[in-house]
Write an enzyme that holds these catalytic residues in place. Structure first.
Site, PDB file in Angstrom:
ATOM      1  N   GLN A   1     -86.834 -69.753 -71.902  1.00 32.17           N
ATOM      2  CA  GLN A   1     -87.400 -68.590 -72.507  1.00 32.17           C
ATOM      3  C   GLN A   1     -86.689 -67.860 -73.655  1.00 32.17           C
ATOM      4  O   GLN A   1     -85.549 -68.590 -73.820  1.00 32.17           O
ATOM      5  CB  GLN A   1     -87.594 -67.395 -71.375  1.00 32.17           C
ATOM      6  CG  GLN A   1     -88.245 -67.948 -70.130  1.00 32.17           C
ATOM      7  CD  GLN A   1     -88.714 -66.634 -69.216  1.00 32.17           C
ATOM      8  OE1 GLN A   1     -89.117 -65.589 -69.987  1.00 32.17           O
ATOM      9  NE2 GLN A   1     -88.920 -66.859 -68.185  1.00 32.17           N
TER      10      GLN A   1
ATOM     11  N   LYS B   1     -81.661 -60.766 -74.498  1.00 24.44           N
ATOM     12  CA  LYS B   1     -82.857 -61.050 -73.816  1.00 24.44           C
ATOM     13  C   LYS B   1     -83.773 -60.049 -74.036  1.00 24.44           C
ATOM     14  O   LYS B   1     -83.335 -58.818 -73.648  1.00 24.44           O
ATOM     15  CB  LYS B   1     -82.608 -61.041 -72.380  1.00 24.44           C
ATOM     16  CG  LYS B   1     -82.047 -62.425 -71.855  1.00 24.44           C
ATOM     17  CD  LYS B   1     -82.052 -62.725 -70.339  1.00 24.44           C
ATOM     18  CE  LYS B   1     -81.447 -63.961 -70.032  1.00 24.44           C
ATOM     19  NZ  LYS B   1     -82.050 -64.341 -68.516  1.00 24.44           N
TER      20      LYS B   1
ATOM     21  N   ASP C   1     -88.869 -63.340 -68.132  1.00 18.00           N
ATOM     22  CA  ASP C   1     -87.610 -62.669 -67.585  1.00 18.00           C
ATOM     23  C   ASP C   1     -87.715 -61.015 -68.023  1.00 18.00           C
ATOM     24  O   ASP C   1     -88.271 -60.618 -68.997  1.00 18.00           O
ATOM     25  CB  ASP C   1     -86.550 -63.045 -68.604  1.00 18.00           C
ATOM     26  CG  ASP C   1     -85.887 -64.315 -67.882  1.00 18.00           C
ATOM     27  OD1 ASP C   1     -86.426 -64.875 -67.085  1.00 18.00           O
ATOM     28  OD2 ASP C   1     -84.701 -64.951 -68.684  1.00 18.00           O
TER      29      ASP C   1
ATOM     30  N   ILE D   1     -75.788 -59.417 -73.071  1.00 20.82           N
ATOM     31  CA  ILE D   1     -75.153 -60.338 -71.786  1.00 20.82           C
ATOM     32  C   ILE D   1     -73.830 -60.791 -72.713  1.00 20.82           C
ATOM     33  O   ILE D   1     -73.965 -61.522 -73.492  1.00 20.82           O
ATOM     34  CB  ILE D   1     -76.021 -61.269 -71.354  1.00 20.82           C
ATOM     35  CG1 ILE D   1     -77.125 -60.374 -70.769  1.00 20.82           C
ATOM     36  CG2 ILE D   1     -75.153 -61.644 -69.998  1.00 20.82           C
ATOM     37  CD1 ILE D   1     -78.400 -61.612 -70.493  1.00 20.82           C
TER      38      ILE D   1
ATOM     39  N   ASP E   1     -85.717 -67.686 -58.407  1.00 18.36           N
ATOM     40  CA  ASP E   1     -86.015 -68.716 -59.355  1.00 18.36           C
ATOM     41  C   ASP E   1     -84.419 -69.457 -59.566  1.00 18.36           C
ATOM     42  O   ASP E   1     -84.211 -69.960 -60.839  1.00 18.36           O
ATOM     43  CB  ASP E   1     -86.222 -68.108 -60.718  1.00 18.36           C
ATOM     44  CG  ASP E   1     -86.657 -69.442 -61.788  1.00 18.36           C
ATOM     45  OD1 ASP E   1     -87.327 -70.314 -61.394  1.00 18.36           O
ATOM     46  OD2 ASP E   1     -86.470 -69.073 -63.038  1.00 18.36           O
TER      47      ASP E   1
ATOM     48  N   GLU F   1     -74.526 -72.135 -61.003  1.00 22.03           N
ATOM     49  CA  GLU F   1     -73.245 -72.425 -62.054  1.00 22.03           C
ATOM     50  C   GLU F   1     -72.008 -71.992 -61.134  1.00 22.03           C
ATOM     51  O   GLU F   1     -72.121 -71.293 -60.356  1.00 22.03           O
ATOM     52  CB  GLU F   1     -73.165 -71.852 -63.296  1.00 22.03           C
ATOM     53  CG  GLU F   1     -74.212 -72.171 -64.248  1.00 22.03           C
ATOM     54  CD  GLU F   1     -75.473 -71.756 -64.023  1.00 22.03           C
ATOM     55  OE1 GLU F   1     -76.465 -72.477 -64.454  1.00 22.03           O
ATOM     56  OE2 GLU F   1     -75.658 -70.852 -63.355  1.00 22.03           O
TER      57      GLU F   1
ATOM     58  N   ASP G   1     -77.771 -65.733 -65.252  1.00 20.69           N
ATOM     59  CA  ASP G   1     -79.448 -65.782 -65.292  1.00 20.69           C
ATOM     60  C   ASP G   1     -80.199 -65.199 -64.084  1.00 20.69           C
ATOM     61  O   ASP G   1     -80.510 -65.727 -63.375  1.00 20.69           O
ATOM     62  CB  ASP G   1     -79.725 -67.246 -65.602  1.00 20.69           C
ATOM     63  CG  ASP G   1     -81.015 -67.402 -66.128  1.00 20.69           C
ATOM     64  OD1 ASP G   1     -81.650 -66.353 -66.424  1.00 20.69           O
ATOM     65  OD2 ASP G   1     -81.530 -68.642 -66.355  1.00 20.69           O
TER      66      ASP G   1
END
Length: 411
Positions: free
Chosen positions: A133, A149, A168, A249, A311, A316, A326
C-alpha cells in the site's frame, strides 16, 4: 444438444435453490446475545466461557509504566522544536531496541522524541515501496527516517468483509503503539499523528520518483505512489486547505528477519488454511518452532486480536524476538470479533505468566482508562472501537478459561 431456454431456466432454479438453502443454514447457526455467529465449536465454547468469567478478571491495578509514559509526553507538550537536539534524540531512540523492546517507554526523552516526530522539518520525501500500500518515506531534520501512512478513511468508517479488507487505517498504527505500552511489551515502533502539506512540505523536497506519481485534481495535490495496489485512479489527496493527516512511524535503524506465519490465511474465500480446520495443528507447529517463538506468536495473536489485525501473514523478529510492525489493518469493524486471530492461543493453550499478569492489569476498566489518556487518541479511536477492544480483552480471558478446562491449566 439441449435447447438453450430450458437449460437457462434449470440453471436459474438451481442457483435460487442454492441461495435459499444457504440462507436457511446460516439462520440455523448458533448466535450469541449480541449477534455474533459461531464459526465453529471452539467459538461457541469460548463465548460460553465469557458468560461465566471468574471474578479475578475484574481487578483494578495501577499501571506505573503507562503513567510514566504519559508524564513524559505531557512534559514535552510545550517544547520548542528549535531547542531540541534532534540528532541526539534520534541516536538515543535508535539505541533502544533490544531483545525486550523496540521503544523505551520509561525514558524521559520519549515525549520529546514523539514531539519531534510530529513537528521536525521534513528535509526529504520519497516513496516507500515496501509492502502493498501507498506509504511515504520521510527524512526529518537530524537525519531520521520515518514512514508516513496517510489517512484514507474517517475514524467512524466501518470496514465490511473479511478481516483483512480495506486500506490501512493510520489510526491503527497509533493505537497499536499505545496498546503495546499498556501490555508492557513495547515491541512496536513509535507512531504519532501528524498533519502535513503535500504542496508545501512534500513537493519541495520530493525525489524524482515521488514527483512522477504526483498530479493535481481539483486544484489539490495528489499522490498515487508505487506499490502493489497503487493506481493513479485511486490516489491520496490533500484537503482544500492543503493538509493531509496520517501516522508518522519511527523507522528503526536495525535489521529485522522476516518469516511466514504458521497461521497465515489463504486470502481465498474458497480455500481454507490447514490451521483453520486441523484441531491438532499446534502439534505440527511445535515440531518446527521452539517454545519461545510459539509464545511470542501467542502474545502477538492476543495483541492483534484486541485491535482485530487479521493480516499478519508474515512476522518480523529482532534478536530472535517477534516484534509488532505493520499494524495498519486493525480497527476495521467494531461490531465483529474474529476469534480465529486467537488460534495460536486456543490451539496451543500456552501463555507466559508475564503476559497473563499484563492482561489482568488491564481489566476492571484500566484499558479504557489509560487509552483515553493517550495523545490524539480521540482523533483515531471511536467509542465503539474502544468498547470493542474492552470486550475482546474479556474474550481473551474466556479463551484462557477454555484452555484451562481443556488442559486443566494453561498458565
Amino acid at each position: 444438444m439441449f435447447p438453450k431456454k430450458p437449460v437457462k431456466l434449470v440453471t436459474c432454479l438451481v442457483v435460487a435453490l442454492f441461495f435459499f438453502i444457504l440462507n436457511y443454514l446460516l439462520k440455523l447457526l448458533p448466535v450469541t446475545d449480541d449477534g455474533h455467529k459461531y464459526e465453529n465449536k471452539i467459538d461457541m465454547l469460548i463465548f460460553e466461557e465469557l458468560k461465566h468469567l471468574p471474578k479475578y478478571h475484574i481487578n483494578e491495578h495501577e499501571d506505573t509504566k503507562a503513567a510514566m509514559f504519559l508524564e513524559a509526553v505531557k512534559s514535552a507538550e510545550n517544547v520548542e522544536i528549535s531547542k531540541l537536539n534532534l540528532k541526539e534524540l534520534w541516536d538515543e531512540a535508535n539505541l533502544w531496541p533490544s531483545v525486550n523492546q523496540l521503544t523505551n517507554i520509561t525514558s524521559p526523552s520519549i515525549g520529546s522524541i514523539m514531539y519531534a516526530l510530529k513537528h521536525a522539518r521534513i528535509t526529504k520525501a520519497d516513496l516507500d515501496t515496501r509492502g502493498t500500500q501507498l506509504k511515504l518515506l520521510l527524512t526529518l531534520t537530524g537525519g531520521q527516517l520515518c514512514v508516513f501512512k496517510p489517512k484514507w478513511y474517517e475514524k467512524e468508517k466501518v470496514i465490511e468483509g473479511p478481516v483483512y479488507s480495506g486500506k490501512d487505517r493510520y489510526g491503527a498504527e497509533i493505537v497499536a503503539f499505545y496498546l503495546s505500552i499498556l501490555l508492557n511489551k513495547p515491541l512496536t515502533p513509535i507512531s504519532v499523528q501528524r498533519t502535513i502539506s503535500l504542496k508545501y512540505d512534500i513537493l519541495p523536497v520530493a525525489t524524482k520518483r515521488l514527483l512522477n506519481t504526483t498530479f493535481l485534481r481539483n486544484n489539490r495535490t495528489c499522490i498515487y505512489g508505487k506499490c502493489f495496489y497503487c493506481r493513479k485512479e485511486d490516489p491520496i489527496c490533500e484537503d482544500e486547505h492543503n493538509f493531509l493527516t496520517g501516522a508518522v512511524i519511527f523507522n528503526v535503524k536495525k535489521s529485522f528477519s522476516n518469516y511466514r506465519s504458521p497461521w497465515q490465511r489463504t486470502y481465498k474465500k474458497t480455500k481454507r488454511a490447514q490451521w483453520e480446520s486441523d484441531l491438532d495443528y499446534c502439534k505440527m507447529v511445535k515440531t518446527k518452532l521452539q517454545k519461545r517463538r510459539i509464545l511470542d506468536l501467542i502474545d502477538t495473536a492476543i495483541f492483534d486480536f484486541l485491535i482485530q489485525n487479521g493480516d499478519r501473514h508474515h512476522y518480523e523478529t529482532f534478536e530472535d524476538t517477534v516484534v509488532w510492525i505493520d499494524n495498519g489493518k486493525g480497527l476495521g469493524n467494531p461490531f465483529v470479533q474474529h476469534l480465529d486471530i486467537l488460534a495460536p492461543l486456543y490451539q496451543c493453550c500456552m501463555l507466559r505468566k508475564k503476559t497473563w499478569k499484563s492482561l489482568q492489569n488491564l481489566s476492571g476498566g484500566n484499558l479504557t482508562k489509560y487509552m483515553r489518556l493517550m495523545p490524539d487518541v480521540q482523533d483515531v479511536l471511536t467509542e465503539l472501537h474502544l468498547q470493542a477492544i474492552e470486550k475482546r480483552l474479556l474474550l481473551v480471558f474466556a479463551t484462557v478459561e477454555y484452555c484451562n478446562k481443556k488442559n486443566n491449566k494453561v498458565r
